[in-house]
Write a protein that holds these residues in place. Structure first.
Motif, short mmCIF file in Angstrom:
data_model
loop_
_atom_site.label_atom_id
_atom_site.label_comp_id
_atom_site.label_asym_id
_atom_site.label_seq_id
_atom_site.Cartn_x
_atom_site.Cartn_y
_atom_site.Cartn_z
N ARG A 134 7.74 5.87 -7.72
CA ARG A 134 8.46 5.11 -6.70
C ARG A 134 9.06 6.06 -5.67
O ARG A 134 9.08 5.75 -4.46
CB ARG A 134 9.57 4.28 -7.36
N SER A 136 6.08 7.23 -3.42
CA SER A 136 5.58 6.18 -2.52
C SER A 136 6.59 5.86 -1.43
O SER A 136 6.22 5.64 -0.26
CB SER A 136 5.26 4.93 -3.33
N THR A 137 7.89 5.84 -1.76
CA THR A 137 8.90 5.57 -0.73
C THR A 137 8.97 6.70 0.28
O THR A 137 9.11 6.45 1.50
CB THR A 137 10.27 5.38 -1.41
N HIS A 191 0.84 -1.20 0.00
CA HIS A 191 0.00 0.00 0.00
C HIS A 191 0.87 1.24 0.00
O HIS A 191 1.98 1.26 0.56
CB HIS A 191 -0.91 0.03 1.23
N SER A 192 0.32 2.28 -0.61
CA SER A 192 0.95 3.61 -0.56
C SER A 192 0.00 4.65 0.02
O SER A 192 0.32 5.84 0.03
CB SER A 192 1.38 4.05 -1.97
N ARG A 211 6.48 8.61 1.16
CA ARG A 211 5.28 8.49 2.00
C ARG A 211 5.49 7.43 3.08
O ARG A 211 5.07 7.61 4.23
CB ARG A 211 4.07 8.16 1.14
N ARG A 212 6.10 6.31 2.71
CA ARG A 212 6.34 5.26 3.70
C ARG A 212 7.30 5.72 4.79
O ARG A 212 7.08 5.48 5.99
CB ARG A 212 6.89 4.02 2.99
#
Length: 955
Positions: A492, A495-496, A426-427, A498-499
């Motif tokens: 990418r 999303s990275t 998930h993102s 955000r994580r």
């Protein structure tokens, strides 16, 4: 006894309250004692009658005759005594209770209703009759809450016994509407008791309530008062979740308890989905917590329904699964915390204390169950973010020590594996933050899961950093060369980031040195070119969390002065970056920068005194330029013109986007007002916010009012000056827009009158105690502003004093000056008037005259001069009002009976002449208490002789 009755009846009619109250209490207690004695006599008479009948049957078998004679004699004695006591009770009831049950004093009415309930319970043979029950029905409309409570408690005691409940059918038919309406009483204790009464009634009578009435009663399970919600939950259990018959049809075995719980859970889910009520699952669970513990605490049943495979016999739909997950998480939270959800008020008796050992055992059993089941639940709903997000809250409510005590380490590995898969899959920000909090629960130092969870979390962060580092290097190189990354690589990166931002909020990732990477992104944005909004958004978030963790480390263990200076440099650099992004074209990015900047300013302003050593190096307050930029941002992004026009709009489910936008604007305003309350910003900055108090009252009125209250508690005088500054700014804006007009209509209904209304609201916020100093300060500064001359020389006197109309605004604060000090204030006003002040306007439209009258007490009004009007509009319309004269012949002599008839709120005693009397009707007539006069039945006079009703009174 006749002497006692005459004495009590005379004293109960006394005009002296103490005599009337004491004698009424004595008479009611005497009636209670007589009813108890008579009930004992009636019980003995029935016993003697049964013995006599038995002996008459056994007489043929040769029993002795003298025993029959003794029983017959005893039977005749019992038959004569009740009649005499009944006559005494009737005489005492008519001469004491009937005149006093509608007494002007609520204490006497409470005594009468409480004792009447005791009489009906003690002596139902006489008092369980419609001629006595009607008094309880009438007093259900009483204006005093204690009287209504006594009536409800009396009825509740009667309906608890089936024998007495079966005799109350006609009574409930006549007062059903009133009892149903009392579920919305102003007193929450009455509503809960009334709901319990309705539950008892539904158990005794079949079909007594219609489907719509049940729907009306079921909605109170969402009530804010917990006893009321619990009573509604008991009614739901009786009507919706009742177990099926113990014997099946055609010889079938009845379903076991587990199957019944499954069916009841489905019924509860359908009730929530079909009901158009409060969409708040924790309130529903709390309402059923005591009423249906076998249902809402049945973890096996709920998890079995969730784990049922698709297409199974007990399979749920996707919407039902979502609701069941919300119910499950709410029940887990309440079982762990042991308290109701926020916003639900407990009763006066408080929550019932639960045995500590029992609660610990239940919590351990719940933790042991979910430790085993949670990996399977996460695996099944991993693809659905709306379902898996609440499931990730379960670990924080479980006792994770069961992993070591029960040897459940394999389930911990499975749970960590599922969390790792969710992070990579998930993102969405909500899912990532929930995963980060779950990891934080497992990684808690001192817990049994720390040894396995901490390395797993570190491996996950290592993987994310290893993915991000080469992507950022390639991105920066491409940007410097004028090239662009593809959508896949940019996705990418986003999303990275955000994580990492999600994990940074709950874990200290300072060891990975992410601050340098994020700072390079922000620096590249300012000097080289533009970055995607999502990248900047995540970079700001990560940088903010990195600085917060550094502040926490510096607070726990004071570093060297060089390290503190370096940290201060980083903080100022981040504040400068947020200040730049305040004017960004992206609304999401500018709002995020505003919130982060306000939070950081609040933290830095409380780090310590303004010193050159220690944590004082981190102390920072915004300068005037930054304060102006923050204030401009609030004006442009919070107080929108179209939002103010939509004032009292009712939002519906289809307006979810607008509600989400309103929530963000309220959040930004709350963050800004927090800076004012905590003295980070100057209190004068609040004046710009107070200007929108009336215009945006429906959306932001509670936040602005709370800001006024907190600032008044901090410094009453500075708060008064901020209120005055707000009014001065609005007045100046009005003068610049509309000029120096003096139209009377403008003063009462134009834009200028809105300023006066705002001033009236401000005067109310000053409070009642210790408001004199603030009021005097407002008047002194307000007079100086009103009589200030124009800096540009003007020939016309009206142009020379452009702020003279501000006296009409200032007059709204005159009510806060104590009456004893208004003469001094009036003298100060006379001394403050400069020479050459023009006079314009007539009567109350003249600012100086209106202000002078607002300061004048009634004693100081000159003879022949009228009292000043509270509102100029009243003065204009005063001539059109017709004088009202008191009708002749409506007054009568004061007596206790007259006041008892007027107790419900009549302003004048009513005439009791026989000509004006309407025909009497009994309460149990068919057309009595119709819909049009049910609300006025509490004002009906009771005739002592006929025990019937006389109408003709209304509020």
């Amino acid at each position: 006894m006749d002497t006692v009755i005459c004495m009590l009846s005379g004293l109960t009619n006394s005009a002296v309250y103490s005599l009337r109250h004491t004698s009424s209490l004595a008479a009611m207690k005497l009636l209670t004692a007589l009813a108890s004695v008579n009930q004992g006599i009636c019980t003995g008479r029935r016993t003697a009658q049964r013995l006599y009948e038995i002996e008459s049957i056994t007489k043929l078998k040769g029993r002795h005759k003298y025993y029959m004679e003794l029983l017959d004699q005893r039977r005749h004695q019992f038959q004569n005594k009740p009649m005499a006591i009944d006559n005494i009770i009737c005489a005492l009831f008519k001469r004491t209770f009937v005149p006093r049950y509608r007494d002007v004093s609520s204490d006497i009415r409470v005594i009468c209703m409480g004792e009447l309930g005791c009489w009906i319970r003690l002596y139902p043979d006489m008092f369980l009759d419609n001629n006595y029950l009607k008094y309880i029905g009438w007093m259900l409309y009483d204006k005093d809450a204690n009287v209504r409570m006594k009536c409800i408690l009396a009825l509740k005691a009667l309906y608890e016994k089936r024998e007495s409940a079966m005799k109350l059918g006609l009574f409930f038919h006549k007062f059903k509407k009133r009892i149903l309406s009392m579920t919305q009483d102003q007193q929450p204790e009455i509503t809960s008791e009334c709901m319990q009464l309705l539950r008892l009634i539904s158990e005794h009578y079949v079909g007594v309530f219609s489907a719509m009435e049940y729907v009306f009663l079921f909605q109170f399970v969402y009530a804010a008062y917990r006893p009321m919600a619990t009573a509604a939950g008991e009614l739901i259990c009786r009507r919706l979740l009742a177990p099926p018959p113990h014997e099946g049809f055609f010889g079938q075995e009845p379903p076991d308890e587990f199957d019944r719980n499954l069916q009841n859970m489905k019924t509860l889910i359908d009730f929530y989905l079909q009901g158009e009520f409060h969409r708040h699952v924790p309130y529903l669970v709390d309402g059923l917590w005591e009423a249906a513990p076998a249902l809402v605490r049945n973890w096996e049943c709920m998890t079995a329904l969730l784990l049922e495979p698709r297409g199974g016999r007990q399979a749920l739909t996707s919407q039902q699964e979502r609701v069941l997950i919300e119910i499950l998480v709410a029940a887990v939270r309440q079982a762990a915390e042991g308290r109701p959800p926020a916003g639900r008020r407990l009763g006066k008796k408080g929550a019932r204390e639960v045995d500590g050992t029992r609660r610990w055992r239940e919590h351990a059993n719940m933790s042991r169950h979910f430790v085993k089941v949670l990996p399977r639940l996460l695996s099944k709903f991993a693809a659905d973010k709306e379902k898996v997000t609440p499931l990730l809250q379960i670990p924080q409510y479980c006792n994770l020590d069961v992993y070591d005590m029960d040897g459940l380490g394999s389930y911990l590995d499975a749970a960590l594996l599922e969390l790792d898969c969710l992070v990579q899959r998930h993102s969405d920000v909500a899912v990532l933050e929930a995963c980060a909090r779950a990891y934080g629960t497992y990684c808690d130092e001192g817990g049994s899961a720390h040894g396995q969870a901490a390395p797993a979390c570190s491996r996950l962060v290592d993987m994310l950093v290893d993915v991000l580092t080469p992507l950022l290097d390639v991105f920066i190189q491409h940007e410097k060369q004028g090239l662009f990354l593809g959508h896949g690589e940019m996705g990418r990166i986003c999303s990275t980031l955000r994580r990492l931002a999600a994990f940074y909020s709950t874990h200290d990732l300072s060891g990975w040195n992410l601050y340098e990477k994020m700072d390079s992104l922000l620096t590249f944005r300012r000097h080289q070119g533009s970055l995607p909004t999502e990248v900047v958004h995540c970079a700001l978030q990560c940088t903010y969390y990195a600085l917060l963790w550094q502040i926490v480390a510096a607070t726990d263990r004071l570093p060297s002065q060089e390290a503190l200076l370096d940290l201060r440099k980083r903080l100022l650099k981040f504040c400068l970056a947020c200040r730049v992004y305040l004017s960004h074209q992206s609304k999401v990015l500018s709002e995020k920068a505003f919130i982060l900047l306000c939070d950081l300013l609040l933290i830095l302003s409380h780090q310590g005194p303004e010193e050159d050593t220690g944590l004082g190096l981190l102390f920072f307050v915004p300068d005037h330029v930054l304060q102006c930029k923050l204030l401009t941002f609030v004006r442009e992004h919070v107080f929108l013109e179209d939002a103010g026009a939509a004032g009292g709009r009712v939002y519906r489910e289809e307006d979810a986007d607008e509600l989400h936008e309103l929530f963000h604007r309220r959040n930004m305003l709350a963050v800004f007002c927090k800076l004012i309350v905590c003295n980070v910003l100057e209190m004068s900055a609040a004046a710009a916010v107070y200007q929108f108090y009336l215009k945006h009252y429906h959306h932001f009125g509670d936040i602005i009012k709370e800001t006024m209250t907190r600032t008044r508690q901090n410094d009453r005088l500075r708060n008064a000056l901020s209120l005055l500054l707000c009014l001065q700014q609005l007045f100046q804006k009005h003068v610049d827009t509309y000029g120096l007009g003096s139209d009377p209509i403008e003063f009462i209904c134009g834009p200028f009158y809105s300023i006066r209304l705002l001033a009236r609201r401000f005067a109310l916020t000053l409070g009642f105690d210790s408001a004199r100093d603030a009021a005097h300060l407002i008047h002194r500064r307000g007079l100086a502003f009103a009589f200030s001359e124009s800096p540009v020389p003007e020939e016309e006197a009206r142009q020379r004093f452009p702020n003279l109309s501000f006296l009409l605004v200032l007059a709204e604060f005159s009510c806060k000056i104590p009456p004893a000090e208004r003469a001094a204030a009036l003298a100060h006003f006379q001394d403050s008037i400069p020479e050459g002040v023009p006079v314009f306007g007539e009567g109350d439209m003249n600012p100086m005259l209106a202000y002078r009258k607002s300061l004048m007490r009634t004693d100081y009004v000159v003879q022949g001069e009228e009292e000043p009007a509270a509102n100029p509009f009243d003065a204009i319309c005063k001539d059109s009002k017709r004088p009202q004269e008191l009708p002749v012949g409506t007054c009568s002599t004061w007596t206790p009976d007259t006041l008892a008839g007027c107790a419900a709120g009549d302003r004048e005693p009513r005439s009791c002449s026989s000509k004006e009397r309407k025909p009497k009707r009994d309460i149990f007539d068919v057309d009595f208490l119709s819909s049009e006069d049910s609300e006025n039945s509490s004002n009906e006079d009771v005739d002592v002789e006929g025990i019937s009703v006389q109408e003709g009174a209304s509020d």
